[in-house]
Design a protein around this motif. Sequence first.
Motif, PDB file in Angstrom:
ATOM      1  N   PRO A 151      -5.938  24.039  15.605  1.00  0.00           N
ATOM      2  CA  PRO A 151      -4.803  23.115  15.065  1.00  0.00           C
ATOM      3  C   PRO A 151      -4.037  24.079  14.355  1.00  0.00           C
ATOM      4  N   LYS A 152      -4.375  25.282  13.766  1.00  0.00           N
ATOM      5  CA  LYS A 152      -3.536  26.054  13.315  1.00  0.00           C
ATOM      6  C   LYS A 152      -2.511  27.051  14.237  1.00  0.00           C
ATOM      7  N   SER A 153      -3.049  26.883  15.507  1.00  0.00           N
ATOM      8  CA  SER A 153      -2.459  27.567  16.202  1.00  0.00           C
ATOM      9  C   SER A 153      -1.319  27.013  16.890  1.00  0.00           C
ATOM     10  N   ILE A 154      -1.237  25.763  17.129  1.00  0.00           N
ATOM     11  CA  ILE A 154      -0.241  24.727  17.832  1.00  0.00           C
ATOM     12  C   ILE A 154      -0.178  23.392  16.749  1.00  0.00           C
ATOM     13  N   LYS A 155       0.704  22.697  17.197  1.00  0.00           N
ATOM     14  CA  LYS A 155       0.899  21.455  16.707  1.00  0.00           C
ATOM     15  C   LYS A 155       0.019  20.401  17.480  1.00  0.00           C
ATOM     16  N   ILE A 156      -1.273  20.238  17.501  1.00  0.00           N
ATOM     17  CA  ILE A 156      -2.106  19.560  18.068  1.00  0.00           C
ATOM     18  C   ILE A 156      -1.880  18.207  18.268  1.00  0.00           C
ATOM     19  N   GLU A 157      -1.157  17.482  17.338  1.00  0.00           N
ATOM     20  CA  GLU A 157      -0.780  16.166  17.449  1.00  0.00           C
ATOM     21  C   GLU A 157       0.493  15.689  18.090  1.00  0.00           C
ATOM     22  N   GLY A 162       3.291  22.646  27.546  1.00  0.00           N
ATOM     23  CA  GLY A 162       2.735  23.926  27.708  1.00  0.00           C
ATOM     24  C   GLY A 162       1.003  23.864  27.347  1.00  0.00           C
ATOM     25  N   HIS A 163       0.772  22.598  26.380  1.00  0.00           N
ATOM     26  CA  HIS A 163      -0.560  22.581  25.791  1.00  0.00           C
ATOM     27  C   HIS A 163      -1.683  22.108  27.255  1.00  0.00           C
ATOM     28  N   TYR A 164      -0.910  21.593  28.249  1.00  0.00           N
ATOM     29  CA  TYR A 164      -1.641  20.818  29.399  1.00  0.00           C
ATOM     30  C   TYR A 164      -2.201  21.970  30.200  1.00  0.00           C
ATOM     31  N   ILE A 165      -1.973  23.205  30.137  1.00  0.00           N
ATOM     32  CA  ILE A 165      -2.615  24.201  30.689  1.00  0.00           C
ATOM     33  C   ILE A 165      -4.239  24.260  30.398  1.00  0.00           C
ATOM     34  N   ASN A 166      -4.491  24.048  29.242  1.00  0.00           N
ATOM     35  CA  ASN A 166      -5.743  23.941  28.680  1.00  0.00           C
ATOM     36  C   ASN A 166      -6.434  22.838  29.577  1.00  0.00           C
ATOM     37  N   SER A 167      -5.871  21.708  29.479  1.00  0.00           N
ATOM     38  CA  SER A 167      -6.174  20.371  30.258  1.00  0.00           C
ATOM     39  C   SER A 167      -6.664  20.613  31.848  1.00  0.00           C
ATOM     40  N   ILE A 168      -5.763  21.293  32.345  1.00  0.00           N
ATOM     41  CA  ILE A 168      -5.829  21.773  33.726  1.00  0.00           C
ATOM     42  C   ILE A 168      -7.046  22.664  34.017  1.00  0.00           C
ATOM     43  N   LEU A 169      -6.972  23.699  32.916  1.00  0.00           N
ATOM     44  CA  LEU A 169      -8.326  24.669  33.398  1.00  0.00           C
ATOM     45  C   LEU A 169      -9.640  23.753  33.168  1.00  0.00           C
ATOM     46  N   ASP A 186     -14.010  21.339  20.042  1.00  0.00           N
ATOM     47  CA  ASP A 186     -12.840  21.927  19.320  1.00  0.00           C
ATOM     48  C   ASP A 186     -13.558  23.346  19.040  1.00  0.00           C
ATOM     49  N   SER A 187     -12.700  24.281  18.078  1.00  0.00           N
ATOM     50  CA  SER A 187     -13.181  25.659  18.255  1.00  0.00           C
ATOM     51  C   SER A 187     -14.098  25.631  17.405  1.00  0.00           C
ATOM     52  N   ASP A 188     -14.643  24.758  16.457  1.00  0.00           N
ATOM     53  CA  ASP A 188     -15.857  24.721  15.828  1.00  0.00           C
ATOM     54  C   ASP A 188     -16.980  24.231  16.465  1.00  0.00           C
ATOM     55  N   GLY A 189     -16.925  23.837  17.649  1.00  0.00           N
ATOM     56  CA  GLY A 189     -18.186  23.192  18.324  1.00  0.00           C
ATOM     57  C   GLY A 189     -18.387  21.907  18.259  1.00  0.00           C
ATOM     58  N   PHE A 190     -17.306  20.892  17.626  1.00  0.00           N
ATOM     59  CA  PHE A 190     -17.491  19.573  17.527  1.00  0.00           C
ATOM     60  C   PHE A 190     -16.841  19.094  18.879  1.00  0.00           C
ATOM     61  N   ILE A 191     -17.489  17.737  19.140  1.00  0.00           N
ATOM     62  CA  ILE A 191     -16.577  17.015  20.163  1.00  0.00           C
ATOM     63  C   ILE A 191     -15.129  16.770  19.975  1.00  0.00           C
ATOM     64  N   PRO A 210     -14.285  10.943  17.748  1.00  0.00           N
ATOM     65  CA  PRO A 210     -14.100  12.003  16.949  1.00  0.00           C
ATOM     66  C   PRO A 210     -12.882  11.602  15.968  1.00  0.00           C
ATOM     67  N   GLN A 211     -12.731  12.235  14.710  1.00  0.00           N
ATOM     68  CA  GLN A 211     -11.670  12.037  13.831  1.00  0.00           C
ATOM     69  C   GLN A 211     -10.489  12.773  14.315  1.00  0.00           C
ATOM     70  N   LEU A 212      -9.274  12.358  13.565  1.00  0.00           N
ATOM     71  CA  LEU A 212      -7.956  13.197  13.912  1.00  0.00           C
ATOM     72  C   LEU A 212      -7.955  14.458  13.288  1.00  0.00           C
ATOM     73  N   GLY A 213      -7.218  15.423  13.750  1.00  0.00           N
ATOM     74  CA  GLY A 213      -7.149  16.707  13.250  1.00  0.00           C
ATOM     75  C   GLY A 213      -7.266  17.692  14.361  1.00  0.00           C
ATOM     76  N   ASN A 214      -8.202  17.576  15.370  1.00  0.00           N
ATOM     77  CA  ASN A 214      -8.465  18.402  16.344  1.00  0.00           C
ATOM     78  C   ASN A 214      -8.266  17.817  17.525  1.00  0.00           C
ATOM     79  N   ILE A 215      -7.640  16.697  17.817  1.00  0.00           N
ATOM     80  CA  ILE A 215      -7.243  15.888  18.974  1.00  0.00           C
ATOM     81  C   ILE A 215      -5.839  15.190  19.038  1.00  0.00           C
ATOM     82  N   LEU A 216      -5.540  14.789  20.077  1.00  0.00           N
ATOM     83  CA  LEU A 216      -4.108  14.121  20.131  1.00  0.00           C
ATOM     84  C   LEU A 216      -4.428  12.597  19.712  1.00  0.00           C
TER      85      LEU A 216
END
Length: 301
Positions: A151-157, A162-169, A186-191, A210-216
């Motif tokens: 979440p510090k690399s992009i605005k995850i919310e 462009g974020h959806y390249i991750n989803s396509i992969l 997420d990058s810490d290994g949480f769902i 999962p709580q907000l913060g690392n998800i849409l």
Amino acid sequence: MSSNTNPYYNENTILYYNGKFKNASKVSTDLYGQTLHYGYGVFEGIRAYKTSSGTKIFKAREHYERLKKSCELIQIPFPYDIEELTQKTYELLALNHFSDAYIRPIIYCDPNMSLTKPNGVNIMICAWEWGAYLGDNLLNIFISSYCRPHPKSIKIEAKVCGHYINSILATSEAKNNGYDEALLLDSDGFIAEGPGANLFFEKDGELYTPQLGNILPGITRATIIELCQDLGIKLNQGLYKPHTLKNADAAFYCGTAAEVVGIKSINKQNFPLEWKDSLGKKLQTAYKNLVLKNELSTQTN
């Protein structure tokens, strides 16, 4: 946009483009746009349903407010009125004779090859008839080797193209390995979530997500949370490792495109509770009643 046969438009399809309704096969875009080259644009997915009182767009305001918020988060101008966009979307559905439809607004940027704020923006709204994105059968899902961006690399919310390249992969990896869909950590290994849907799971008669913060922050997710309150279902939001999900009784994905769809297994391990007996099934029925403005109570099993 060239004229051809595809699932999304034909020679009669109308779309809304920069304030006017136009034939989809006759609209073109600039090949030097920032969105095409860098994924610098935002979009929404919205559904319209045929209800007993006519065609209704589900939570149109919430979707267009999120479109505006996504623009603000990544510094794209939003010179549009939400009420007008909603009205134009209803007109678009009528022009295409759609009752049940998936609606895709996108805001994309003018030509600009520098890595700076846009020179100008465009809006396009299109619609097509589309069934449940993930189908109607229970899903076999796969924990992806790809993680959600930090979440510090992009605005995850923000719902950014462009974020959806991750989803396509992630989805491609899952399908290549014989699964229906992926689950990303997420990058810490949480769902975190699916490539295009939020996750809920059930354990001992309670729901977890999962709580907000690392998800849409999904609009369907918010609707499910509201339905849990209405139905007296205890819901927990937190950080959960994959082993917690693997020990769950049942699970489901939800999203505008997917709606509510049950999950059969994770990494080939089946969930023990029958879908028909799960809280997910109860919420699937309640959600369908809500979007169709069904006269049945949302508490129908």
